[in-house]
Design an enzyme around this catalytic site. Structure first.
Site, PDB file in Angstrom:
ATOM      1  N   ASP A   9       0.789  -1.166   0.180  1.00 54.17           N
ATOM      2  CA  ASP A   9       0.018  -0.029   0.048  1.00 54.17           C
ATOM      3  C   ASP A   9       0.935   1.213  -0.009  1.00 54.17           C
ATOM      4  O   ASP A   9       1.652   1.399   0.990  1.00 54.17           O
ATOM      5  CB  ASP A   9      -0.895  -0.094   1.127  1.00 54.17           C
ATOM      6  CG  ASP A   9      -1.834   1.192   1.152  1.00 54.17           C
ATOM      7  OD1 ASP A   9      -2.062   1.862   0.230  1.00 54.17           O
ATOM      8  OD2 ASP A   9      -2.397   1.270   2.479  1.00 54.17           O
ATOM      9  N   ASP A 104      -3.131   2.362  -6.055  1.00 54.36           N
ATOM     10  CA  ASP A 104      -1.944   2.543  -5.078  1.00 54.36           C
ATOM     11  C   ASP A 104      -2.018   1.109  -4.121  1.00 54.36           C
ATOM     12  O   ASP A 104      -1.100   1.098  -3.275  1.00 54.36           O
ATOM     13  CB  ASP A 104      -1.839   3.512  -4.400  1.00 54.36           C
ATOM     14  CG  ASP A 104      -2.801   3.711  -3.058  1.00 54.36           C
ATOM     15  OD1 ASP A 104      -4.046   3.097  -3.153  1.00 54.36           O
ATOM     16  OD2 ASP A 104      -2.120   4.376  -2.183  1.00 54.36           O
ATOM     17  N   GLU A 105      -2.650   0.110  -4.616  1.00 52.66           N
ATOM     18  CA  GLU A 105      -2.759  -1.048  -3.600  1.00 52.66           C
ATOM     19  C   GLU A 105      -2.808  -2.278  -4.262  1.00 52.66           C
ATOM     20  O   GLU A 105      -3.467  -2.456  -5.287  1.00 52.66           O
ATOM     21  CB  GLU A 105      -3.946  -0.890  -2.626  1.00 52.66           C
ATOM     22  CG  GLU A 105      -3.753  -0.330  -1.438  1.00 52.66           C
ATOM     23  CD  GLU A 105      -5.157  -0.559  -0.616  1.00 52.66           C
ATOM     24  OE1 GLU A 105      -5.510  -1.499  -0.231  1.00 52.66           O
ATOM     25  OE2 GLU A 105      -5.725   0.569  -0.785  1.00 52.66           O
TER      26      GLU A 105
HETATM   27 MG   LIG Z   1      -2.468   3.969  -0.005  1.00 55.38          MG
END
Ligand SMILES: [Mg+2]
Length: 353
Positions: A9, A104-105
């Site tokens: 993350d 973003d993960e």
């Molecule tokens: Mg994040």
């Protein structure tokens, strides 16, 4: 064999990229998103801004009130997407089983490999190649890997093993269980359940009776179990229904009835997956095998049966000129918005703010 799952993350993703690219923003409270006077929404906040209570999905006006020194930067989706692709290319060095859950993960399945070593290398590559930090969680399933990456943010590196899982879970509030939002939390509180250990000890029959399949899932998560696989094959780009009629038809009632049925089927599928959709397409194959398709794209994504149904009928009635018998009718929805996508979340909010 136990699985090894890594959850990566990125830390304050959009905001960190902007701070990286503009030295004036370093160590300052930054909000990426709409300007406060434009009825905009915060898409991402730097850690300096979060200290003031600024959060993503908050109106920019409110954010400015909480943090008067807040610096607003407009979103640069193209740039974020490029960074996201670079990160994905780093993951690909270690596994092809990658499940992105937002820009973003992602989960990476590294079962049978040196998970800790790989986790460290990923973190190092992200720092060296992109000058950004990520928080890494490693465990034997998705739920615990995601929980782990969140435990020591930013720049964290946390491992939850089979040995320590139940103990780590015990003291955590139930909202840390996957899928427990404020509404479910309240319902669980009403049963006297506040910490995960309360669920570990609770009568499972009552939970299943109250929450159905979700109750069962809650018990499993509370005990550190999660058998969901990494979904690394690419996601569906569209969802649709089509069928050839047993007799070619011009009967409006038959067409309308079929369209209602398709709308309901498609609606159920998008609800099941927590998708929203923006584009609705109708396909007609005529008795002479000619095919026509017509579509319509909504301003903001929807998961409403009423909207899907009414738009489908609108297309059928206004965008086609049916003067031959219909052999096949189809309904497809596309332009899918997946859950947990912060960019899409912003578009959503823009839609009704
Ligand atoms: Mg994040």
């Amino acid at each position: 064999m136990d699985r090894s799952i890594i959850h990566v993350d990125m830390d304050a993703f959009f905001a960190s990229i902007e701070q990286r690219d503009n030295p004036k923003l370093k160590n300052k409270p930054v909000a990426v998103g709409g300007k406060p006077n434009s009825r905009g929404v915060v898409c991402a906040a730097s850690y300096e801004a979060r200290r003031y209570g600024v959060k993503s999905a908050m109106s920019s006006k409110r954010a400015k009130r909480l943090c008067p020194k807040l610096i607003f930067v407009s979103t640069n989706k193209h740039k974020y997407k490029q960074v996201s692709n670079h990160i994905k290319s780093i993951f690909k060095r270690y596994s092809k089983k990658i499940e992105p859950i937002s820009i973003d993960e992602a989960f990476i399945d590294v079962t049978g490999k040196e998970a800790l070593e790989i986790g460290k290398l990923i973190k190092k590559s992200i720092k060296n190649e992109l000058d950004l930090t990520a928080s890494i969680g490693i465990s034997y399933n998705k739920f615990l890997a995601k929980l782990a990456s969140d435990m020591d943010k930013p720049n964290g590196f946390t491992v939850i093993s089979k040995k320590n899982a139940k103990d780590i879970l015990k003291k955590l509030p139930i909202r840390k269980l996957w899928g427990v939002g404020p509404k479910t939390e309240k319902e669980l509180n009403r049963l006297g359940l506040y910490k995960i250990e309360d669920i570990q000890r609770y009568d499972s029959d009552i939970l299943v009776e109250k929450f159905g399949k979700r109750g069962l899932e809650l018990i499993e998560f509370a005990n550190g179990k999660d058998n969901r696989p990494i979904e690394w094959k690419s996601k569906s780009q569209s969802i649709g229904e089509e069928n050839t009629f047993s007799h070619d038809t011009l009967d409006r009632e038959v067409l309308n009835y079929t369209l209602n049925k398709y709308s309901l089927d498609v609606f159920k599928k998008i609800k099941e997956n927590r998708y929203k959709i923006k584009t609705i397409t109708i396909k007609i194959k005529y008795e002479d095998f000619n095919i026509e398709t017509r579509s319509l794209t909504l301003k903001s994504p929807t998961d409403s049966l009423e909207i899907i149904k009414s738009k489908a009928h609108f297309i059928l009635n206004n965008k086609f000129n049916i003067n031959k018998k219909v052999r096949l009718l189809g309904l497809t929805v596309s332009n899918i918005v997946y859950p947990n996508d912060p960019v899409q979340l912003r578009m959503d909010m823009d839609g009704f703010m």
